[in-house]
Motif scaffolding. Structure first.
Motif, short mmCIF file in Angstrom:
data_model
loop_
_atom_site.label_atom_id
_atom_site.label_comp_id
_atom_site.label_asym_id
_atom_site.label_seq_id
_atom_site.Cartn_x
_atom_site.Cartn_y
_atom_site.Cartn_z
N SER A 113 -6.41 -3.99 -7.50
CA SER A 113 -6.05 -5.01 -6.52
C SER A 113 -6.52 -4.58 -5.14
O SER A 113 -6.58 -3.38 -4.83
CB SER A 113 -4.53 -5.24 -6.49
OG SER A 113 -4.09 -5.89 -7.65
N SER A 114 -6.84 -5.55 -4.31
CA SER A 114 -7.20 -5.28 -2.91
C SER A 114 -6.82 -6.50 -2.09
O SER A 114 -7.00 -7.64 -2.54
CB SER A 114 -8.69 -4.99 -2.77
OG SER A 114 -9.04 -4.85 -1.40
N PHE A 115 -6.27 -6.26 -0.89
CA PHE A 115 -5.96 -7.37 -0.01
C PHE A 115 -6.56 -7.17 1.38
O PHE A 115 -6.04 -7.65 2.38
CB PHE A 115 -4.44 -7.61 0.08
CG PHE A 115 -3.61 -6.36 0.23
CD1 PHE A 115 -3.31 -5.84 1.47
CD2 PHE A 115 -3.12 -5.73 -0.90
CE1 PHE A 115 -2.53 -4.71 1.60
CE2 PHE A 115 -2.33 -4.58 -0.78
CZ PHE A 115 -2.03 -4.08 0.47
N ASP A 116 -7.67 -6.44 1.42
CA ASP A 116 -8.44 -6.37 2.66
C ASP A 116 -9.07 -7.74 2.95
O ASP A 116 -9.37 -8.50 2.02
CB ASP A 116 -9.55 -5.32 2.55
CG ASP A 116 -8.99 -3.91 2.45
OD1 ASP A 116 -7.86 -3.69 2.92
OD2 ASP A 116 -9.67 -3.04 1.87
N LEU A 117 -9.26 -8.05 4.22
CA LEU A 117 -9.78 -9.36 4.58
C LEU A 117 -11.15 -9.64 3.98
O LEU A 117 -11.48 -10.78 3.65
CB LEU A 117 -9.83 -9.48 6.11
CG LEU A 117 -8.48 -9.49 6.83
CD1 LEU A 117 -8.68 -9.58 8.33
CD2 LEU A 117 -7.60 -10.64 6.35
N THR A 118 -11.95 -8.60 3.83
CA THR A 118 -13.30 -8.78 3.28
C THR A 118 -13.39 -8.45 1.79
O THR A 118 -14.46 -8.54 1.20
CB THR A 118 -14.30 -7.90 4.05
OG1 THR A 118 -13.88 -6.53 3.95
CG2 THR A 118 -14.37 -8.31 5.52
N ARG A 148 0.88 -1.18 0.00
CA ARG A 148 0.00 0.00 0.00
C ARG A 148 0.91 1.22 0.00
O ARG A 148 1.65 1.46 0.95
CB ARG A 148 -0.93 0.00 1.22
CG ARG A 148 -1.91 1.17 1.23
CD ARG A 148 -2.96 1.02 2.31
NE ARG A 148 -4.01 0.07 1.93
CZ ARG A 148 -4.22 -1.09 2.54
NH1 ARG A 148 -3.45 -1.47 3.54
NH2 ARG A 148 -5.20 -1.89 2.13
N ARG A 149 0.85 1.98 -1.09
CA ARG A 149 1.80 3.07 -1.32
C ARG A 149 1.05 4.39 -1.53
O ARG A 149 0.11 4.46 -2.33
CB ARG A 149 2.66 2.75 -2.54
CG ARG A 149 3.70 3.77 -2.89
CD ARG A 149 4.71 3.21 -3.90
NE ARG A 149 4.08 2.58 -5.05
CZ ARG A 149 4.13 1.27 -5.30
NH1 ARG A 149 4.74 0.45 -4.48
NH2 ARG A 149 3.54 0.77 -6.38
N LYS A 150 1.49 5.43 -0.81
CA LYS A 150 0.87 6.75 -0.91
C LYS A 150 1.91 7.77 -1.36
O LYS A 150 3.04 7.79 -0.88
CB LYS A 150 0.31 7.17 0.44
CG LYS A 150 -0.77 6.25 1.00
CD LYS A 150 -1.20 6.72 2.39
CE LYS A 150 -2.22 5.76 3.01
NZ LYS A 150 -2.61 6.18 4.38
N SER A 151 1.49 8.60 -2.30
CA SER A 151 2.26 9.77 -2.71
C SER A 151 1.26 10.87 -3.00
O SER A 151 0.05 10.60 -3.04
CB SER A 151 3.12 9.44 -3.96
OG SER A 151 2.32 8.98 -5.02
N PRO A 152 1.70 12.11 -3.16
CA PRO A 152 0.73 13.20 -3.33
C PRO A 152 -0.30 12.93 -4.44
O PRO A 152 0.04 12.78 -5.60
CB PRO A 152 1.62 14.40 -3.68
CG PRO A 152 2.91 14.10 -2.99
CD PRO A 152 3.09 12.61 -3.11
#
Length: 319
Positions: A247-252, A192-196
């Motif tokens: 893509s998502s890797f949240d449990l739900t 999970r990567r954040k940039s402006p």
């Protein structure tokens, strides 16, 4: 049997046993390749200091050199469980010419500009648990888990906030009295990567396979293959690209998104091990690559996230 013969046989047996133990200690968790690793874990109570530098060289435009430097310390909690912590140091020096070769072109400041910076980029903590031994069981198996935090992007050195969770399966099969070694590593990274203005949830697949043969006492030569690809749909200013799957890797909500890029590498490796230290070198060339229309890929190669070649140098000292 005479007393002298009995004593001589006993001494020889003892020497062989001690030599075998020393050899086992010196070879535990040796890196015979640049990326691939064997299933060995450290003996209980032992430490190992490592220093590796993976040098990424060459795009299809301008000049590009990136050193991924990792000083690391590992400790054997038990004979089956090793834990480690490493610092991440990035050294970038590049000047690309193609305005579409991003993020490098934008980060360097446009045409004719150069980006040259060395910076602390983050850290990683890891653990490795040995399940099956290649010396006792039909095949060796270890499982690895890791967490990585980064402050800078590996491609261009720009500021980011990235958290990664890593799972790895290590397989190993030995032949010819452990002189011929085959390994296969399958690694999944959940990033999970954040940039402006940008949020990226990425699932990366990294597969490394290696074969190495002991050509002389203490010397191994081998070949290595590496595949790396990632799957994502970046969220920019709160919006997803409707033509891509995210893509998502949240449990739900677990899903694998669109493949952005892929790169395949192959090349030779050489390894030397003494009683308490070892050194490894290798060079891998990108032999095939590509990606989605959003990637920078030409001539069956990928260039925004991959390079012409990757050179690995590593050193370890056990104590």
């Amino acid at each position: 049997m005479s007393l002298r013969t009995s004593i001589g046989t006993g001494l020889l047996t003892g020497v062989v046993a001690v030599t075998g133990l020393i050899s086992q200690l010196a070879s535990a968790e040796e890196n015979l390749w640049v990326y691939a690793k064997g299933v060995d874990t450290r003996p209980e109570g032992s430490f190992e200091a490592k220093l590796s530098d993976t040098i990424h060289v060459g795009k299809n435009s301008g000049s590009y050199t990136f050193h991924d430097i990792r000083p690391e310390i590992e400790y054997g909690v038990t004979d089956s469980l090793t834990v480690g912590i490493e610092a991440i140091i990035f050294d970038h020096n590049y000047s690309v010419d193609d305005a579409d070769l991003n993020p490098m072109f934008d980060t360097q400041g446009g045409a004719g500009q150069t980006y040259n910076k060395t910076q602390y980029a983050g850290y990683e903590i890891s653990m490795k648990y040995n399940v099956l031994s290649p010396y006792k069981d039909p095949i060796g198996l270890s499982l690895g888990l890791g967490y990585e935090n980064r402050d800078h992007y590996r491609l261009d050195g720009a500021d980011i906030d990235q958290d990664s969770f890593v799972g790895t399966v290590f397989l190993q099969k030995d032949y010819l009295d452990d002189t011929l070694i085959f390994v296969l590593n399958t690694k999944f990274e959940f990033e999970r990567r954040k940039s402006p203005g940008v949020l990226e949830e990425e699932i990366a697949v990294d597969i490394a396979a290696g074969v190495s043969y002991r050509i002389a006492p203490q010397w191994f030569v081998g070949m290595e293959f590496r595949h790396q690809s990632d799957y994502l749909n970046p969220q920019e200013d709160g919006e997803f690209d409707p033509t891509l799957d995210r893509s998502s890797f949240d449990l739900t909500d677990f899903r694998l998104g669109s493949q952005h890029q892929r790169g395949n590498y192959m090349g030779p490796t050489v390894h030397y091990a003494d009683k308490t230290w070892w050194a490894t070198a290798g060079i891998l060339w990108q032999v095939a690559g590509g990606g989605s229309p959003h990637s920078f890929s030409t001539d069956d190669r990928n260039w925004d996230e991959h390079e012409k070649r990757q050179i690995g140098l590593s050193f370890g000292y056990e104590f």
